[in-house]
Design a protein around this motif. Structure first.
Motif, PDB file in Angstrom:
ATOM      1  N   PHE A 160       1.555   6.941  -3.006  1.00  0.00           N
ATOM      2  CA  PHE A 160       2.737   6.866  -2.144  1.00  0.00           C
ATOM      3  C   PHE A 160       3.995   6.554  -2.956  1.00  0.00           C
ATOM      4  O   PHE A 160       5.083   7.050  -2.648  1.00  0.00           O
ATOM      5  CB  PHE A 160       2.526   5.807  -1.062  1.00  0.00           C
ATOM      6  CG  PHE A 160       1.677   6.278   0.084  1.00  0.00           C
ATOM      7  CD1 PHE A 160       1.174   7.576   0.118  1.00  0.00           C
ATOM      8  CD2 PHE A 160       1.355   5.435   1.130  1.00  0.00           C
ATOM      9  CE1 PHE A 160       0.390   8.029   1.175  1.00  0.00           C
ATOM     10  CE2 PHE A 160       0.581   5.874   2.195  1.00  0.00           C
ATOM     11  CZ  PHE A 160       0.091   7.171   2.208  1.00  0.00           C
ATOM     12  N   ARG A 161       3.834   5.718  -3.967  1.00  0.00           N
ATOM     13  CA  ARG A 161       4.987   5.401  -4.829  1.00  0.00           C
ATOM     14  C   ARG A 161       5.452   6.644  -5.577  1.00  0.00           C
ATOM     15  O   ARG A 161       6.652   6.892  -5.730  1.00  0.00           O
ATOM     16  CB  ARG A 161       4.609   4.288  -5.804  1.00  0.00           C
ATOM     17  CG  ARG A 161       5.806   3.712  -6.555  1.00  0.00           C
ATOM     18  CD  ARG A 161       5.499   2.334  -7.122  1.00  0.00           C
ATOM     19  NE  ARG A 161       4.441   2.373  -8.128  1.00  0.00           N
ATOM     20  CZ  ARG A 161       3.212   1.896  -7.932  1.00  0.00           C
ATOM     21  NH1 ARG A 161       2.869   1.378  -6.756  1.00  0.00           N
ATOM     22  NH2 ARG A 161       2.306   1.946  -8.886  1.00  0.00           N
TER      23      ARG A 161
ATOM     24  N   LEU B 145      -5.147   2.826  -5.386  1.00  0.00           N
ATOM     25  CA  LEU B 145      -4.907   4.246  -5.635  1.00  0.00           C
ATOM     26  C   LEU B 145      -3.885   4.807  -4.655  1.00  0.00           C
ATOM     27  O   LEU B 145      -2.928   5.495  -5.066  1.00  0.00           O
ATOM     28  CB  LEU B 145      -6.219   5.031  -5.509  1.00  0.00           C
ATOM     29  CG  LEU B 145      -6.094   6.564  -5.561  1.00  0.00           C
ATOM     30  CD1 LEU B 145      -5.640   7.033  -6.933  1.00  0.00           C
ATOM     31  CD2 LEU B 145      -7.418   7.230  -5.186  1.00  0.00           C
ATOM     32  N   ILE B 146      -4.064   4.524  -3.388  1.00  0.00           N
ATOM     33  CA  ILE B 146      -3.165   5.071  -2.369  1.00  0.00           C
ATOM     34  C   ILE B 146      -1.758   4.522  -2.550  1.00  0.00           C
ATOM     35  O   ILE B 146      -0.767   5.243  -2.372  1.00  0.00           O
ATOM     36  CB  ILE B 146      -3.684   4.744  -0.950  1.00  0.00           C
ATOM     37  CG1 ILE B 146      -5.067   5.365  -0.736  1.00  0.00           C
ATOM     38  CG2 ILE B 146      -2.702   5.247   0.101  1.00  0.00           C
ATOM     39  CD1 ILE B 146      -5.151   6.841  -1.032  1.00  0.00           C
TER      40      ILE B 146
ATOM     41  N   GLU C 127      -6.557   8.728   6.007  1.00  0.00           N
ATOM     42  CA  GLU C 127      -7.949   8.886   6.425  1.00  0.00           C
ATOM     43  C   GLU C 127      -8.884   8.149   5.468  1.00  0.00           C
ATOM     44  O   GLU C 127      -9.878   7.547   5.886  1.00  0.00           O
ATOM     45  CB  GLU C 127      -8.315  10.366   6.488  1.00  0.00           C
ATOM     46  CG  GLU C 127      -7.682  11.118   7.649  1.00  0.00           C
ATOM     47  CD  GLU C 127      -8.061  12.588   7.644  1.00  0.00           C
ATOM     48  OE1 GLU C 127      -8.709  13.046   6.676  1.00  0.00           O
ATOM     49  OE2 GLU C 127      -7.701  13.301   8.607  1.00  0.00           O
ATOM     50  N   LEU C 128      -8.548   8.193   4.176  1.00  0.00           N
ATOM     51  CA  LEU C 128      -9.392   7.537   3.180  1.00  0.00           C
ATOM     52  C   LEU C 128      -9.374   6.020   3.379  1.00  0.00           C
ATOM     53  O   LEU C 128     -10.422   5.366   3.309  1.00  0.00           O
ATOM     54  CB  LEU C 128      -8.915   7.892   1.774  1.00  0.00           C
ATOM     55  CG  LEU C 128      -9.904   7.618   0.644  1.00  0.00           C
ATOM     56  CD1 LEU C 128     -11.105   8.558   0.759  1.00  0.00           C
ATOM     57  CD2 LEU C 128      -9.244   7.799  -0.725  1.00  0.00           C
ATOM     58  N   VAL C 129      -8.189   5.480   3.632  1.00  0.00           N
ATOM     59  CA  VAL C 129      -8.076   4.035   3.859  1.00  0.00           C
ATOM     60  C   VAL C 129      -8.845   3.616   5.111  1.00  0.00           C
ATOM     61  O   VAL C 129      -9.450   2.532   5.152  1.00  0.00           O
ATOM     62  CB  VAL C 129      -6.589   3.645   3.981  1.00  0.00           C
ATOM     63  CG1 VAL C 129      -6.450   2.188   4.437  1.00  0.00           C
ATOM     64  CG2 VAL C 129      -5.875   3.832   2.652  1.00  0.00           C
TER      65      VAL C 129
ATOM     66  N   ILE D 175      -1.231  15.196   1.767  1.00  0.00           N
ATOM     67  CA  ILE D 175      -1.616  14.035   0.954  1.00  0.00           C
ATOM     68  C   ILE D 175      -1.568  12.764   1.795  1.00  0.00           C
ATOM     69  O   ILE D 175      -2.490  11.928   1.743  1.00  0.00           O
ATOM     70  CB  ILE D 175      -0.679  13.909  -0.268  1.00  0.00           C
ATOM     71  CG1 ILE D 175      -0.922  15.071  -1.235  1.00  0.00           C
ATOM     72  CG2 ILE D 175      -0.900  12.579  -0.987  1.00  0.00           C
ATOM     73  CD1 ILE D 175       0.132  15.184  -2.324  1.00  0.00           C
ATOM     74  N   GLN D 176      -0.511  12.584   2.574  1.00  0.00           N
ATOM     75  CA  GLN D 176      -0.391  11.391   3.408  1.00  0.00           C
ATOM     76  C   GLN D 176      -1.505  11.334   4.443  1.00  0.00           C
ATOM     77  O   GLN D 176      -2.068  10.263   4.701  1.00  0.00           O
ATOM     78  CB  GLN D 176       0.981  11.386   4.099  1.00  0.00           C
ATOM     79  CG  GLN D 176       2.135  11.155   3.134  1.00  0.00           C
ATOM     80  CD  GLN D 176       3.496  11.292   3.809  1.00  0.00           C
ATOM     81  OE1 GLN D 176       3.679  12.131   4.691  1.00  0.00           O
ATOM     82  NE2 GLN D 176       4.456  10.485   3.384  1.00  0.00           N
TER      83      GLN D 176
END
Length: 321
Positions: A120-121, A115-116, A32-34, A26-27
């Motif tokens: 992460f939270r 979203l990210i 990668e998305l950011v 997920i991380q």
């Protein structure tokens, strides 16, 4: 109840170990998305976004397997609080996908960060609160049951995780596990170990490469198997017949001697081998006794061992064409 969880102590395939494996994925996908510009790399962004949205499987495993187990232990917090967090992230994924389809890339960039941050939270709350407390509350049996249910839901990981508990080879003589039977007991009988129908028993006896005849304690033939390649032909007429009349006159004396010694308890087995129609036939008689050592008859077993006798060396590989 917060605590630090040492995942290195967890066996491979444990549900919590899998959650941490997924966390790494997920991380990676989130970063990668950011780093991907949806305006100029829309297809790449879309592919990463789809992979990240498979986090839904993680949510479903927690909601349907982990949370109910925690409720049984009296901890309802995850079901009430974290489930709502899941739903918020689901809604963010839905809205972001809509903006992607509308090619509103400026808003996509802004919403991606939002979203990210939420993902992460959630991961931080899982690692610091949910999983450490779950490990304290649930037993190994609970985790095994959680894992069983997870099999139907699936994971984010590209490969199916290792089994939990680890599947180790156990020799049949050492396997004492009481299992739930996956077959019906209708029309079956219980034998020394296991259950079979009359049809299954008949099929087994018919398939065995042996001639079997059972003579009861009264010297009457009560059974023979109908193998397709019997050494010595039989017909239904011998059922109920005295065994002395089922052998050629020259061998009757030997048969009666065997029965006499079996009944007295002085012998339990007699063996012979003869040449018959160019084949080597092994003939054995076994005394049948009950748990009190009382004589209950004799089994006559005949087998063509011509090919067996010619075996030499070893054959460990299957050589089918």
């Amino acid at each position: 109840m917060n605590d630090t969880l040492d995942i290195s102590t967890l066996p491979a395939g444990h549900p919590v170990s899998i959650y941490f494996d997924e966390k790494e994925l997920i991380q990676k996908l989130a970063n990668e998305l950011v780093d991907t510009d949806p305006t100029h790399e829309s297809q790449k962004y879309y592919n990463i976004f789809n992979q990240l949205q498979s986090i839904e499987r993680r949510f479903e495993r927690k909601e349907n397997q982990l949370f109910p187990m925690l409720e049984k232990k009296g901890w309802n917090g995850p079901s009430q609080g974290m489930w709502s967090f899941h739903d918020n992230l689901r809604e963010q994924f839905r809205l972001l996908r809509k903006k992607l389809e509308d090619r509103d890339f400026d808003q996509v960039k802004a919403d991606t960060t939002f979203l990210i941050s939420g993902i992460f939270r959630l991961l931080l709350t899982e690692e610091s609160v949910l999983f450490p407390n779950s490990m304290k509350l649930l037993t190994e049996e609970d985790w095994i049951n959680v894992r069983k249910g997870e099999e139907e839901i699936g994971w984010m990981l590209p490969e199916v995780p290792e089994s939990f508990p680890e599947e180790k080879y156990i020799h049949p003589s050492q396997d004492h596990t009481k299992r739930d039977l996956s077959f019906s007991l209708e029309n079956t009988s219980h034998y020394d170990e296991g259950y079979m129908t009359v049809e299954q028993v008949n099929l087994m006896l018919r398939t065995m490469p042996l001639d079997l005849t059972y003579v009861d304690e009264n010297d009457k033939v009560i059974f023979y198997n109908r193998g397709e390649e019997r050494v010595f032909p039989r017909s239904a007429g011998i059922i109920g017949r005295e065994v002395r009349f089922c052998h050629p006159p020259k061998s009757v004396g030997t048969v009666l001697r065997i029965l006499e010694e079996f009944k007295k308890g002085t012998k339990n087995e007699a063996s012979f081998w003869i040449n018959f129609k160019g084949r080597l036939i092994y003939i054995r008689y076994f005394a049948v006794r009950d748990e009190h050592k009382q004589y209950k008859g004799v089994i006559e077993m005949s087998q063509d061992i011509t090919d067996i006798k010619n075996i030499d060396g070893e054959k460990r590989l299957l050589e089918w064409n």
